[in-house]
Design a protein around this motif. Structure first.
Motif, mmCIF file in Angstrom:
data_model
loop_
_atom_site.group_PDB
_atom_site.id
_atom_site.type_symbol
_atom_site.label_atom_id
_atom_site.label_comp_id
_atom_site.label_asym_id
_atom_site.label_seq_id
_atom_site.Cartn_x
_atom_site.Cartn_y
_atom_site.Cartn_z
ATOM 1 N N LYS A 1 -21.033 48.001 12.395
ATOM 2 C CA LYS A 1 -20.963 46.736 13.108
ATOM 3 C C LYS A 1 -20.021 45.794 12.373
ATOM 4 C CE LYS A 1 -23.740 42.948 14.974
ATOM 5 N NZ LYS A 1 -25.106 42.383 15.149
ATOM 6 N N LEU A 2 -19.092 45.194 13.100
ATOM 7 C CA LEU A 2 -18.200 44.195 12.508
ATOM 8 C C LEU A 2 -18.860 42.824 12.603
ATOM 9 C CD1 LEU A 2 -15.432 43.403 11.307
ATOM 10 C CD2 LEU A 2 -14.658 43.024 13.655
ATOM 11 N N ILE A 3 -19.054 42.199 11.450
ATOM 12 C CA ILE A 3 -19.664 40.867 11.387
ATOM 13 C C ILE A 3 -18.631 39.933 10.776
ATOM 14 C CG2 ILE A 3 -21.556 39.496 10.443
ATOM 15 C CD1 ILE A 3 -23.174 42.145 10.333
ATOM 16 N N ARG A 4 -18.275 38.890 11.512
ATOM 17 C CA ARG A 4 -17.155 38.035 11.094
ATOM 18 C C ARG A 4 -17.634 36.640 10.719
ATOM 19 N NH1 ARG A 4 -11.551 37.249 14.537
ATOM 20 N NH2 ARG A 4 -10.541 35.738 13.159
ATOM 21 N N LEU A 5 -17.196 36.203 9.563
ATOM 22 C CA LEU A 5 -17.418 34.819 9.129
ATOM 23 C C LEU A 5 -16.059 34.135 9.090
ATOM 24 C CD1 LEU A 5 -19.107 32.496 7.971
ATOM 25 C CD2 LEU A 5 -18.752 33.500 5.694
ATOM 26 N N GLN A 6 -15.838 33.206 10.006
ATOM 27 C CA GLN A 6 -14.577 32.467 10.057
ATOM 28 C C GLN A 6 -14.692 31.229 9.183
ATOM 29 O OE1 GLN A 6 -11.473 33.105 11.691
ATOM 30 N NE2 GLN A 6 -11.000 31.445 10.270
ATOM 31 N N CYS A 7 -13.919 31.197 8.122
ATOM 32 C CA CYS A 7 -13.986 30.057 7.215
ATOM 33 C C CYS A 7 -13.195 28.878 7.769
ATOM 34 C CB CYS A 7 -13.451 30.435 5.840
ATOM 35 S SG CYS A 7 -14.397 31.739 5.022
ATOM 36 N N HIS A 8 -13.602 27.688 7.362
ATOM 37 C CA HIS A 8 -12.921 26.458 7.773
ATOM 38 C C HIS A 8 -13.202 25.382 6.744
ATOM 39 C CE1 HIS A 8 -16.806 24.782 9.038
ATOM 40 N NE2 HIS A 8 -17.047 25.965 9.592
ATOM 41 N N ASP A 9 -12.453 24.324 6.828
ATOM 42 C CA ASP A 9 -12.629 23.220 5.893
ATOM 43 C C ASP A 9 -14.030 22.641 6.041
ATOM 44 O OD1 ASP A 9 -12.010 21.275 4.017
ATOM 45 O OD2 ASP A 9 -11.259 19.874 5.529
ATOM 46 N N GLY A 10 -14.773 22.587 4.945
ATOM 47 C CA GLY A 10 -16.117 22.023 4.972
ATOM 48 C C GLY A 10 -17.220 23.024 5.220
ATOM 49 N N ILE A 11 -16.913 24.298 5.365
ATOM 50 C CA ILE A 11 -17.962 25.291 5.577
ATOM 51 C C ILE A 11 -18.908 25.300 4.386
ATOM 52 C CG2 ILE A 11 -16.626 27.194 4.584
ATOM 53 C CD1 ILE A 11 -17.893 29.027 6.681
ATOM 54 N N ASP A 12 -20.201 25.449 4.647
ATOM 55 C CA ASP A 12 -21.171 25.475 3.552
ATOM 56 C C ASP A 12 -22.050 26.712 3.665
ATOM 57 O OD1 ASP A 12 -23.068 24.939 5.531
ATOM 58 O OD2 ASP A 12 -23.085 22.793 5.130
ATOM 59 N N ALA A 13 -22.950 26.861 2.688
ATOM 60 C CA ALA A 13 -23.764 28.065 2.602
ATOM 61 C C ALA A 13 -24.649 28.248 3.824
ATOM 62 C CB ALA A 13 -24.606 28.024 1.333
ATOM 63 N N SER A 14 -25.200 27.159 4.368
ATOM 64 C CA SER A 14 -26.101 27.298 5.510
ATOM 65 C C SER A 14 -25.396 27.870 6.730
ATOM 66 C CB SER A 14 -26.730 25.938 5.854
ATOM 67 O OG SER A 14 -25.744 25.037 6.326
ATOM 68 N N GLN A 15 -24.110 27.557 6.902
ATOM 69 C CA GLN A 15 -23.361 28.092 8.033
ATOM 70 C C GLN A 15 -23.036 29.570 7.847
ATOM 71 O OE1 GLN A 15 -20.419 24.860 7.527
ATOM 72 N NE2 GLN A 15 -20.577 24.579 9.728
ATOM 73 N N ALA A 16 -23.025 30.022 6.601
ATOM 74 C CA ALA A 16 -22.690 31.410 6.317
ATOM 75 C C ALA A 16 -23.914 32.288 6.124
ATOM 76 C CB ALA A 16 -21.830 31.484 5.059
ATOM 77 N N LEU A 17 -25.045 31.669 5.777
ATOM 78 C CA LEU A 17 -26.199 32.443 5.325
ATOM 79 C C LEU A 17 -27.350 32.466 6.345
ATOM 80 C CD1 LEU A 17 -26.903 34.109 2.905
ATOM 81 C CD2 LEU A 17 -27.851 32.063 1.806
ATOM 82 N N TYR A 18 -28.000 31.343 6.534
ATOM 83 C CA TYR A 18 -29.126 31.323 7.473
ATOM 84 C C TYR A 18 -29.460 29.890 7.845
ATOM 85 C CZ TYR A 18 -32.284 29.663 3.794
ATOM 86 O OH TYR A 18 -32.885 28.913 2.821
#
Length: 298
Positions: A68-85
């Motif tokens: 499965k391809l799981i994509r995290l698109q980074c951007h200015d201001g991204i934080d752990a909660s947006q990437a984790l849970y």
């Protein structure tokens, strides 16, 4: 004698052949770096100009590996909660109201209610947590150069441990770590600590012969003359002083657009009519449109 067919993780050559079957043409350096990342269980850090196939590599790897391809698109201001849970607050609220309705006038056990509110069923897994919980998976962390230093530090810890700790639940560790592909367009330098954790790969635009080969792979039946003309014209565009030089994706789009309008070769009229497939800024298009004769003659 072992007659088992070679799998994509058996050798760089086997991986290159598997990637080719998806339409992604990998040279020896790319195939070797990717093979080593898979066998050494290390993230692959892909850096290069936009449009050189970094994201497409992760997509092709997922296809080759049946992952499965799981994509995290980074951007200015991204934080752990947006990437984790995150927690599903609306569902938690509904659950709380249901408990209150069931209890009626009776007293609720505060500790039991709190424990039930932070049950895993209310957990919203963001890309990194989803990748840790999914086997097999390819985690694409796209454009890490757009994130900030704090996010890099968080990411380094996760990629080192292949685990995260959620205070209300405890540690969640990957049974089989995902294959991680990080990409950077080099808009800024990524810190050495993160790069040291990874295997590094620089991706450049393909040479003329390989780009023609890519066109034939992705657009079967394209006339040889048209493929050569489009690849040559794109190569000339990349050497011009454009706001956004075209990548391989734009090369493919332009060739397909020309086929759709019935062009068997690239001339001034067909190029002008389909320029929007390869150039995405008005300033670039206006400038190139005035120089099409020179461009196509080069």
């Amino acid at each position: 004698m072992n007659d088992r067919p070679a799998g994509p993780a058996d050798s760089p050559a086997a991986l290159a052949a598997a990637l080719r079957s998806t339409g992604y043409l990998a040279d020896d350096g790319l195939a070797t770096a990717t093979f080593l990342a898979m066998r050494m269980n290390r993230p692959l850090f892909c850096e290069g100009e936009p449009g050189t196939g970094k994201t497409a590599l992760a997509q092709a790897l997922a296809q080759v590996l049946g992952a499965k391809l799981i994509r995290l698109q980074c951007h200015d201001g991204i934080d752990a909660s947006q990437a984790l849970y995150d927690w599903d607050f609306p569902r938690q609220l509904l659950h709380l109201r249901a408990l209150e309705a069931t209890a009626g006038s009776g007293a609720l056990d505060t500790e039991a209610v709190e424990a039930s509110l932070y049950d895993p069923r209310f957990l919203l897994a963001r890309p990194i947590l989803e990748a840790l919980q999914t086997t097999p998976s390819v985690l694409l962390i796209d454009e890490i150069d757009r994130a900030d230093d704090e996010f890099e530090a968080f990411l380094l810890e996760v990629l080192t441990e292949h685990a995260v700790t959620i205070p209300e639940i405890g540690e969640i560790r990957a049974t089989v770590p995902p294959l991680v592909v990080l990409t950077s367009n080099r808009t800024r330098e990524v810190h050495d600590a993160l790069k040291r954790r990874c295997l590094y790969l620089w991706l450049d635009h393909p040479d003329l012969a390989r780009e023609i080969e890519i066109l034939h792979s992705r657009l079967p039946g394209i006339p040889e003359r048209l493929a050569a003309q489009v690849a040559g014209a794109v190569r000339a565009l990349r050497q011009a002083d454009l706001l956004k030089p075209p990548g391989v994706a734009e090369t493919i789009d332009w060739a397909r657009a020309l086929q759709l309008v019935g062009a068997n070769h690239l001339d001034v009229d067909s190029a002008a009519a389909t320029l929007g497939a390869v150039l995405k800024y008005r300033e670039d298009a206006d400038r190139v449109r005035k120089q099409l004769d020179t461009l196509l003659a080069s």
